[in-house]
Design a protein around this motif. Structure first.
Motif, PDB file in Angstrom:
ATOM      1  N   SER A  73      -4.852   2.590  -9.499  1.00 36.85           N
ATOM      2  CA  SER A  73      -3.924   3.368 -10.325  1.00 36.85           C
ATOM      3  C   SER A  73      -2.912   2.434 -10.975  1.00 36.85           C
ATOM      4  O   SER A  73      -2.717   1.299 -10.534  1.00 36.85           O
ATOM      5  CB  SER A  73      -3.197   4.425  -9.489  1.00 36.85           C
ATOM      6  OG  SER A  73      -2.338   3.817  -8.546  1.00 36.85           O
ATOM      7  N   VAL A 120      -8.517  13.042  -5.554  1.00 36.62           N
ATOM      8  CA  VAL A 120      -7.409  12.134  -5.796  1.00 36.62           C
ATOM      9  C   VAL A 120      -6.586  12.680  -6.961  1.00 36.62           C
ATOM     10  O   VAL A 120      -7.058  13.504  -7.746  1.00 36.62           O
ATOM     11  CB  VAL A 120      -7.910  10.712  -6.117  1.00 36.62           C
ATOM     12  CG1 VAL A 120      -8.614  10.124  -4.914  1.00 36.62           C
ATOM     13  CG2 VAL A 120      -8.811  10.708  -7.333  1.00 36.62           C
ATOM     14  N   HIS A 158      -2.115   0.176  -6.298  1.00 36.35           N
ATOM     15  CA  HIS A 158      -1.089   0.686  -7.217  1.00 36.35           C
ATOM     16  C   HIS A 158      -0.471  -0.466  -8.006  1.00 36.35           C
ATOM     17  O   HIS A 158       0.244  -1.299  -7.441  1.00 36.35           O
ATOM     18  CB  HIS A 158       0.036   1.402  -6.463  1.00 36.35           C
ATOM     19  CG  HIS A 158      -0.393   2.600  -5.688  1.00 36.35           C
ATOM     20  ND1 HIS A 158      -1.151   3.616  -6.217  1.00 36.35           N
ATOM     21  CD2 HIS A 158      -0.131   2.962  -4.386  1.00 36.35           C
ATOM     22  CE1 HIS A 158      -1.353   4.548  -5.295  1.00 36.35           C
ATOM     23  NE2 HIS A 158      -0.742   4.167  -4.183  1.00 36.35           N
ATOM     24  N   PHE A 196      -3.067   9.926  -2.902  1.00 39.07           N
ATOM     25  CA  PHE A 196      -4.096   8.920  -2.666  1.00 39.07           C
ATOM     26  C   PHE A 196      -4.281   8.640  -1.182  1.00 39.07           C
ATOM     27  O   PHE A 196      -5.343   8.170  -0.762  1.00 39.07           O
ATOM     28  CB  PHE A 196      -3.727   7.616  -3.380  1.00 39.07           C
ATOM     29  CG  PHE A 196      -3.815   7.687  -4.873  1.00 39.07           C
ATOM     30  CD1 PHE A 196      -5.016   7.476  -5.525  1.00 39.07           C
ATOM     31  CD2 PHE A 196      -2.692   7.979  -5.631  1.00 39.07           C
ATOM     32  CE1 PHE A 196      -5.096   7.541  -6.905  1.00 39.07           C
ATOM     33  CE2 PHE A 196      -2.762   8.048  -7.012  1.00 39.07           C
ATOM     34  CZ  PHE A 196      -3.965   7.830  -7.654  1.00 39.07           C
ATOM     35  N   HIS A 213      -9.544   3.322  -4.705  1.00 34.45           N
ATOM     36  CA  HIS A 213      -8.771   4.088  -5.684  1.00 34.45           C
ATOM     37  C   HIS A 213      -7.778   3.156  -6.377  1.00 34.45           C
ATOM     38  O   HIS A 213      -6.902   2.589  -5.732  1.00 34.45           O
ATOM     39  CB  HIS A 213      -7.996   5.212  -4.998  1.00 34.45           C
ATOM     40  CG  HIS A 213      -8.862   6.155  -4.223  1.00 34.45           C
ATOM     41  ND1 HIS A 213      -9.788   6.964  -4.809  1.00 34.45           N
ATOM     42  CD2 HIS A 213      -8.935   6.403  -2.887  1.00 34.45           C
ATOM     43  CE1 HIS A 213     -10.397   7.687  -3.881  1.00 34.45           C
ATOM     44  NE2 HIS A 213      -9.908   7.354  -2.708  1.00 34.45           N
ATOM     45  N   ILE A 268      -6.534   1.641  -1.492  1.00 34.74           N
ATOM     46  CA  ILE A 268      -5.698   2.197  -2.560  1.00 34.74           C
ATOM     47  C   ILE A 268      -4.990   1.036  -3.249  1.00 34.74           C
ATOM     48  O   ILE A 268      -4.431   0.160  -2.581  1.00 34.74           O
ATOM     49  CB  ILE A 268      -4.660   3.179  -1.983  1.00 34.74           C
ATOM     50  CG1 ILE A 268      -5.360   4.316  -1.216  1.00 34.74           C
ATOM     51  CG2 ILE A 268      -3.764   3.745  -3.075  1.00 34.74           C
ATOM     52  CD1 ILE A 268      -4.438   5.079  -0.289  1.00 34.74           C
TER      53      ILE A 268
END
Length: 462
Positions: free
Chosen positions: A331, A426, A266, A417, A329, A264
């Protein structure tokens, strides 16, 4: 149709989630043990989930002596906690010898350095679950020339001792990553961890070492040696740390991921916009020259030519990481008219960047990102700068940092997530406001409170 990050494979670690009741019981038992033996140390399994090996479970009832490596001065942490120090030249500073929940300052030595040569570089570690890691890039502005450096207003020159709040708070259950082991890549180089050069930026032309790349690599290699069985890897950062993770995500993932690690990423409050838009090559070339970033180990070899000719921008590096790791993932969280981002953009552009212009270019950049199926965006109305390390993480909604409306609170959006259910999608792109289709040719829309359809829900067809 929902696009899953992987096939529904029962061998995947995310399908082996221990029932909450069992996890709660194990945490209660562990808390009791720790309370009785806090002065002696503790084992490595903090969350009691299936990611803990049999040896980890056994270590819950084994008491390890405190490391003799932690000697010398004990810096005072920002939360009112005493922190331990560890010099890697005296040993390998193993994570296993650190106490659960305690802040540790690790001094790697070697080629690491801060802009202030009197302040040795260190990074920070807080031990949690052995199978879950939050790898955090600290923020602290940027210095791209002598004037910015000497003003002492644009970048920090020594590691900050800021609060362990927001996603770094290990005691707030609202934080989806509260029980993770946390590694903070401390920042003091003014280069978003890309620097690899010496510049004559001193008051009288003295040389200044810009060593962000070496600093980040030292932290990464230590972390790799301490993380043999990661189930979940979260890479995050705010402001200058957001720029850093966009450039370093590919290398961090390559060095830390295991066969079935859930990944993940961010990025918070700095998408890497450069102004003036029509002269991006000139600005990027100047930054690469200032920092020597084209020789950074973080940069994939296939991008070095574009970097050396001034054609490489940070968003292109970030998109290359998305494509190289389609199961991860990615973001990005942004305020629509972030005043701090506009301040830096204005300095680099040599003119004032207006809110309507800033949000238009942010929207166009995010529209390019959402073309990648593993990217999501969260936009917040207003001027607020950075969310992930702030208490506003737990209040922000698309209508503002203080909340409002029926939109998903940012902390809960992040939690989506980290879910351990493979069949759950997601989180979607999140933005609230009147819908405006933003194009390169169109004039900036006013006021800057709208949403492009591509940044809402699943967006337009990709």
């Amino acid at each position: 149709p929902v696009s899953l990050p992987f096939r529904p494979d029962l061998s995947h670690p995310d399908t082996h989630c221990t029932p909450p009741s069992v996890m709660a019981l194990r945490r209660s038992v562990l808390a009791t043990i720790l309370a009785a033996t806090a002065h002696k140390g503790a084992g490595s399994c903090v969350d009691g989930d299936a990611g803990c090996s049999a040896a980890d479970e056994q270590s819950l009832v084994q008491i390890r002596p405190h490391s003799m490596l932690f000697d010398g001065p004990h810096p005072h942490g920002a939360e009112g906690m005493d922190s331990k120090t560890c010099k890697m030249e005296s040993g390998d500073c193993p994570l296993q010898r650190m106490l659960l929940g305690e802040i540790n300052h690790v001094f790697p030595g070697g080629g690491t350095a801060c802009l202030d040569p009197s302040k040795p570089y260190f990074f920070q570690v807080r031990r949690g679950s052995p199978s879950k890691l939050l790898y955090w890039f600290d923020d602290g502005g940027i210095c791209a020339n002598k004037e910015m450096f000497l003003s002492k207003q644009f970048c920090t020159t020594e590691p900050w001792l800021t609060e362990w709040s927001g996603v770094l708070n290990h005691s707030d259950a609202r934080n989806p990553y509260h029980d993770y082991t946390m590694v903070r890549v401390s920042y003091c180089s003014g280069d978003s961890f890309f620097g690899n050069i010496t510049q004559k930026w001193g008051p009288n032309g003295e040389e200044v070492n810009i060593s962000g790349s070496a600093n980040a690599e030292a932290v990464l290699e230590w972390t790799r040696a301490q993380s043999p069985a990661l189930r979940t890897l979260v890479i995050a950062g705010s402001s200058a740390g957001s720029i850093a993770l966009q450039g370093w995500a590919n290398r961090v993932i390559d060095r830390l991921q295991k066969e079935r690690t859930r990944i993940i990423v961010h990025a918070d409050s700095f998408p890497g916009l450069l102004f003036p838009v029509g002269q991006i090559n000139l600005v990027t070339f100047a930054l690469h020259q200032a920092w020597g970033s084209c020789s950074s180990i973080a940069l994939p070899s296939e991008l070095k030519v574009a970097c050396e000719t001034g054609r490489l921008t940070i968003d292109e590096v970030f998109r290359s990481a998305m494509r190289a790791h389609p199961h991860a993932h990615f973001s990005m969280i942004n305020s629509k008219v972030d005043t701090e981002q506009m301040r830096y953009s204005s300095v680099l552009a040599g003119r004032e960047v207006m809110p309507t212009e800033f949000y238009k270019e942010t929207t166009l950049l995010l529209k390019a990102f959402v073309q990648e199926p593993n990217f999501r965006s969260y936009l917040v109305d207003g001027e607020f700068h950075t969310f992930l390390r702030m208490q506003e993480l737990f209040t922000a909604t698309p209508l503002g940092a203080a909340g409002g409306g029926n939109g998903t609170v940012l902390s809960k959006w992040l939690g989506g997530f980290a879910t351990c259910q493979w069949h759950m999608p997601v989180p979607e792109n999140t933005c609230e406001g009147r819908q405006v289709n933003v194009t390169e040719a169109g004039d900036p829309e006013s006021p800057a409170d709208y949403c492009d359809p591509a940044l809402v829900g699943e967006g337009e067809a990709r």
